[in-house]
Design a protein around this motif. Structure first.
Motif, mmCIF file in Angstrom:
data_model
loop_
_atom_site.group_PDB
_atom_site.id
_atom_site.type_symbol
_atom_site.label_atom_id
_atom_site.label_comp_id
_atom_site.label_asym_id
_atom_site.label_seq_id
_atom_site.Cartn_x
_atom_site.Cartn_y
_atom_site.Cartn_z
ATOM 1 N N PHE A 167 4.829 18.005 4.712
ATOM 2 C CA PHE A 167 3.467 17.601 4.332
ATOM 3 C C PHE A 167 3.266 17.773 2.831
ATOM 4 O O PHE A 167 2.542 16.986 2.201
ATOM 5 C CB PHE A 167 2.406 18.401 5.106
ATOM 6 N N VAL A 206 6.583 13.711 9.011
ATOM 7 C CA VAL A 206 5.521 14.704 9.247
ATOM 8 C C VAL A 206 4.967 14.529 10.670
ATOM 9 O O VAL A 206 4.756 15.498 11.390
ATOM 10 C CB VAL A 206 4.382 14.563 8.208
ATOM 11 N N VAL A 207 4.782 13.276 11.088
ATOM 12 C CA VAL A 207 4.248 13.015 12.435
ATOM 13 C C VAL A 207 5.205 13.577 13.502
ATOM 14 O O VAL A 207 4.781 14.253 14.441
ATOM 15 C CB VAL A 207 4.015 11.498 12.662
ATOM 16 N N ALA A 225 -0.354 -0.687 7.335
ATOM 17 C CA ALA A 225 -0.122 -0.056 6.033
ATOM 18 C C ALA A 225 0.985 0.985 6.156
ATOM 19 O O ALA A 225 1.823 1.131 5.262
ATOM 20 C CB ALA A 225 -1.413 0.604 5.531
ATOM 21 N N HIS A 243 -8.038 10.989 12.404
ATOM 22 C CA HIS A 243 -7.159 10.174 11.544
ATOM 23 C C HIS A 243 -6.576 8.979 12.321
ATOM 24 O O HIS A 243 -6.610 7.836 11.860
ATOM 25 C CB HIS A 243 -6.054 11.102 11.040
ATOM 26 N N ILE A 244 -6.084 9.262 13.543
ATOM 27 C CA ILE A 244 -5.481 8.186 14.357
ATOM 28 C C ILE A 244 -6.568 7.203 14.810
ATOM 29 O O ILE A 244 -6.390 5.987 14.749
ATOM 30 C CB ILE A 244 -4.734 8.769 15.587
ATOM 31 N N ARG A 296 0.839 -1.218 0.000
ATOM 32 C CA ARG A 296 0.000 0.000 0.000
ATOM 33 C C ARG A 296 0.870 1.262 0.000
ATOM 34 O O ARG A 296 0.517 2.250 -0.618
ATOM 35 C CB ARG A 296 -0.925 -0.027 1.217
ATOM 36 N N TYR A 297 2.008 1.212 0.702
ATOM 37 C CA TYR A 297 2.933 2.364 0.721
ATOM 38 C C TYR A 297 4.355 1.854 0.579
ATOM 39 O O TYR A 297 4.713 0.840 1.180
ATOM 40 C CB TYR A 297 2.804 3.146 2.036
ATOM 41 N N TRP A 308 6.078 9.513 8.554
ATOM 42 C CA TRP A 308 6.505 9.533 9.960
ATOM 43 C C TRP A 308 7.341 10.759 10.282
ATOM 44 O O TRP A 308 7.394 11.202 11.432
ATOM 45 C CB TRP A 308 7.202 8.218 10.340
ATOM 46 N N ASN A 357 -6.913 11.518 -3.609
ATOM 47 C CA ASN A 357 -7.835 12.144 -2.658
ATOM 48 C C ASN A 357 -8.817 13.103 -3.322
ATOM 49 O O ASN A 357 -9.501 13.858 -2.637
ATOM 50 C CB ASN A 357 -7.050 12.886 -1.573
ATOM 51 N N PHE A 367 -0.175 12.047 -2.701
ATOM 52 C CA PHE A 367 -1.508 11.464 -2.528
ATOM 53 C C PHE A 367 -2.676 12.319 -3.023
ATOM 54 O O PHE A 367 -3.819 11.896 -2.908
ATOM 55 C CB PHE A 367 -1.735 11.113 -1.045
ATOM 56 N N GLN A 377 -11.674 9.682 4.627
ATOM 57 C CA GLN A 377 -10.223 9.879 4.553
ATOM 58 C C GLN A 377 -9.879 11.094 3.693
ATOM 59 O O GLN A 377 -8.960 11.851 4.017
ATOM 60 C CB GLN A 377 -9.553 8.635 3.959
ATOM 61 N N TRP A 401 -8.269 -7.257 4.045
ATOM 62 C CA TRP A 401 -8.472 -5.856 4.452
ATOM 63 C C TRP A 401 -8.812 -5.014 3.229
ATOM 64 O O TRP A 401 -9.755 -4.221 3.238
ATOM 65 C CB TRP A 401 -7.190 -5.338 5.123
ATOM 66 N N THR A 451 -5.248 -1.494 9.531
ATOM 67 C CA THR A 451 -4.845 -0.294 8.785
ATOM 68 C C THR A 451 -3.447 0.173 9.195
ATOM 69 O O THR A 451 -2.648 0.587 8.350
ATOM 70 C CB THR A 451 -5.859 0.853 9.011
HETATM 71 C C1 HEM Z 1 0.566 8.893 15.427
HETATM 72 C C2 HEM Z 1 -0.055 9.557 14.473
HETATM 73 C C3 HEM Z 1 -0.482 8.966 13.157
HETATM 74 C C4 HEM Z 1 -0.799 7.652 12.833
HETATM 75 C C5 HEM Z 1 -0.844 6.447 13.761
HETATM 76 C C6 HEM Z 1 -1.104 7.623 11.425
HETATM 77 C C7 HEM Z 1 -1.452 6.497 10.703
HETATM 78 C C8 HEM Z 1 -1.708 6.463 9.356
HETATM 79 C C9 HEM Z 1 -2.079 5.266 8.614
HETATM 80 C C10 HEM Z 1 -2.252 3.889 9.210
HETATM 81 C C11 HEM Z 1 -2.251 5.621 7.323
HETATM 82 C C12 HEM Z 1 -2.655 4.698 6.160
HETATM 83 C C13 HEM Z 1 -4.162 4.784 5.926
HETATM 84 C C14 HEM Z 1 -4.606 4.006 4.704
HETATM 85 O O1 HEM Z 1 -3.794 3.699 3.851
HETATM 86 O O2 HEM Z 1 -5.819 3.738 4.582
HETATM 87 C C15 HEM Z 1 -1.970 7.039 7.220
HETATM 88 C C16 HEM Z 1 -2.017 7.771 6.053
HETATM 89 C C17 HEM Z 1 -1.815 9.138 5.972
HETATM 90 N N1 HEM Z 1 -1.506 9.976 7.015
HETATM 91 FE FE1 HEM Z 1 -1.239 9.442 8.954
HETATM 92 N N2 HEM Z 1 -0.985 8.901 10.928
HETATM 93 C C18 HEM Z 1 -0.612 9.738 11.936
HETATM 94 C C19 HEM Z 1 -0.399 11.101 11.866
HETATM 95 C C20 HEM Z 1 -0.496 11.851 10.699
HETATM 96 C C21 HEM Z 1 -0.287 13.287 10.621
HETATM 97 C C22 HEM Z 1 0.093 14.178 11.817
HETATM 98 C C23 HEM Z 1 -0.483 13.646 9.319
HETATM 99 C C24 HEM Z 1 -0.404 15.001 8.687
HETATM 100 C C25 HEM Z 1 -0.682 16.124 9.291
HETATM 101 C C26 HEM Z 1 -0.823 12.437 8.590
HETATM 102 C C27 HEM Z 1 -1.097 12.396 7.238
HETATM 103 C C28 HEM Z 1 -1.406 11.266 6.514
HETATM 104 C C29 HEM Z 1 -1.677 11.239 5.098
HETATM 105 C C30 HEM Z 1 -1.679 12.449 4.166
HETATM 106 C C31 HEM Z 1 -1.909 9.913 4.756
HETATM 107 C C32 HEM Z 1 -2.204 9.359 3.356
HETATM 108 C C33 HEM Z 1 -3.625 8.925 3.299
HETATM 109 C C34 HEM Z 1 -4.583 9.987 2.926
HETATM 110 O O3 HEM Z 1 -4.275 10.786 2.049
HETATM 111 O O4 HEM Z 1 -5.691 10.005 3.514
HETATM 112 N N3 HEM Z 1 -0.822 11.376 9.452
HETATM 113 N N4 HEM Z 1 -1.653 7.531 8.469
#
Ligand code: HEM
Length: 205
Positions: free
Chosen positions: A66, A19-20, A180, A167-168, A7-8, A17, A77, A73, A111, A190, A177
């Motif tokens: 970001f 960005v996180v 991924a 999101h989390i 997936r990624y 990560w 989206n 992406f 999403q 899945w 998920t």
């Molecule tokens: C501990 C914090 C975070 C966790 C556990 C997390 C987890 C994930 C996971 C599991 C995915 C894959 C989802 C999928 O493929 O269906 C994802 C995608 C993504 N995440 Fe995070 N994330 C976190 C924080 C953030 C933050 C802070 C940002 C940006 C401000 C971010 C931006 C994105 C983006 C842009 C994607 C690509 C999917 C999309 O466009 O919807 N994430 N994240």
């Protein structure tokens, strides 16, 4: 056992990560400056002075990183006519009735909404942050504009934090998920049950 689908890739996950990490650092230093009761968070960036010095730089770096995710992406989206149907059925999903949901591509409507909330809140944070960044830019900006900018900066930060919480929550709630973004792969099962159209495309490929 269910087969795994990519997936990624590594670069996408590293970008995510990073960005996180910057979200946590910019967030903690920002909250420390926002209210005395949150000042303890300045410890994360090395105390009050460092929080004040580093916060704007961390913020700019977070937006730039970001941008990497955004460019990777954005195409997946884009809202489509099919998203309207998903939006209509959202209540069913919250009730746990997954089978009522229409088939979706790489991302579902929820999403996509979160993705655009990330992008919009970050751009507002960036522009407003520059307007009151002392000593570099603030001296050239009228005080009335600075006042509005400070308010919008706080509102955008609130929207961003809420979106990240959603999101989390979604990443944990939809089982399978998280891997991924940690391992880069998801199970076939899945993909079939959550992103049917993406799954069909992946199988054709
Ligand atoms: C501990 C914090 C975070 C966790 C556990 C997390 C987890 C994930 C996971 C599991 C995915 C894959 C989802 C999928 O493929 O269906 C994802 C995608 C993504 N995440 Fe995070 N994330 C976190 C924080 C953030 C933050 C802070 C940002 C940006 C401000 C971010 C931006 C994105 C983006 C842009 C994607 C690509 C999917 C999309 O466009 O919807 N994430 N994240």
């Amino acid at each position: 056992m269910s087969k795994l689908l990519q997936r990624y890739n590594d670069r996408e996950r590293m970008n995510h990560w990073f960005v996180v990490l910057l979200f946590v650092l910019a967030g903690c230093s920002g909250f420390a400056l926002f209210h005395p009761s949150l000042f303890f968070l300045s410890t994360v960036t090395g105390g009050g002075s460092w929080a004040r010095i580093l916060h704007p730089f961390l913020g700019v770096l977070m937006v730039l990183s970001f941008l990497g995710l955004f460019l990777r992406f954005v195409a997946a989206n884009r809202f489509t006519a099919a998203d309207k149907e998903w939006k209509k059925q959202m209540g069913q999903l919250l009730k746990g009735n997954k089978s009522a949901m229409p088939a979706v591509g790489k991302y579902n409507y929820g999403q996509k909404l979160v993705f655009w909330l990330f992008a919009c809140s970050l751009i507002v944070l960036l522009i407003t942050g520059f307007l009151f960044w002392r000593p570099w830019f603030a001296p050239y900006v009228p005080i009335a504009v600075i006042r509005v900018a400070v308010l919008l900066h706080a509102i955008a930060a609130f929207v961003l934090v809420l979106s990240v919480i959603v999101h989390i929550y979604a990443a944990i709630w939809v089982k399978g998920t998280l891997r991924a973004m940690t391992r880069g792969t998801v199970t076939e099962e899945w993909a079939r049950s959550n992103h049917r159209i993406w799954y069909d495309d992946a199988m054709k490929r």
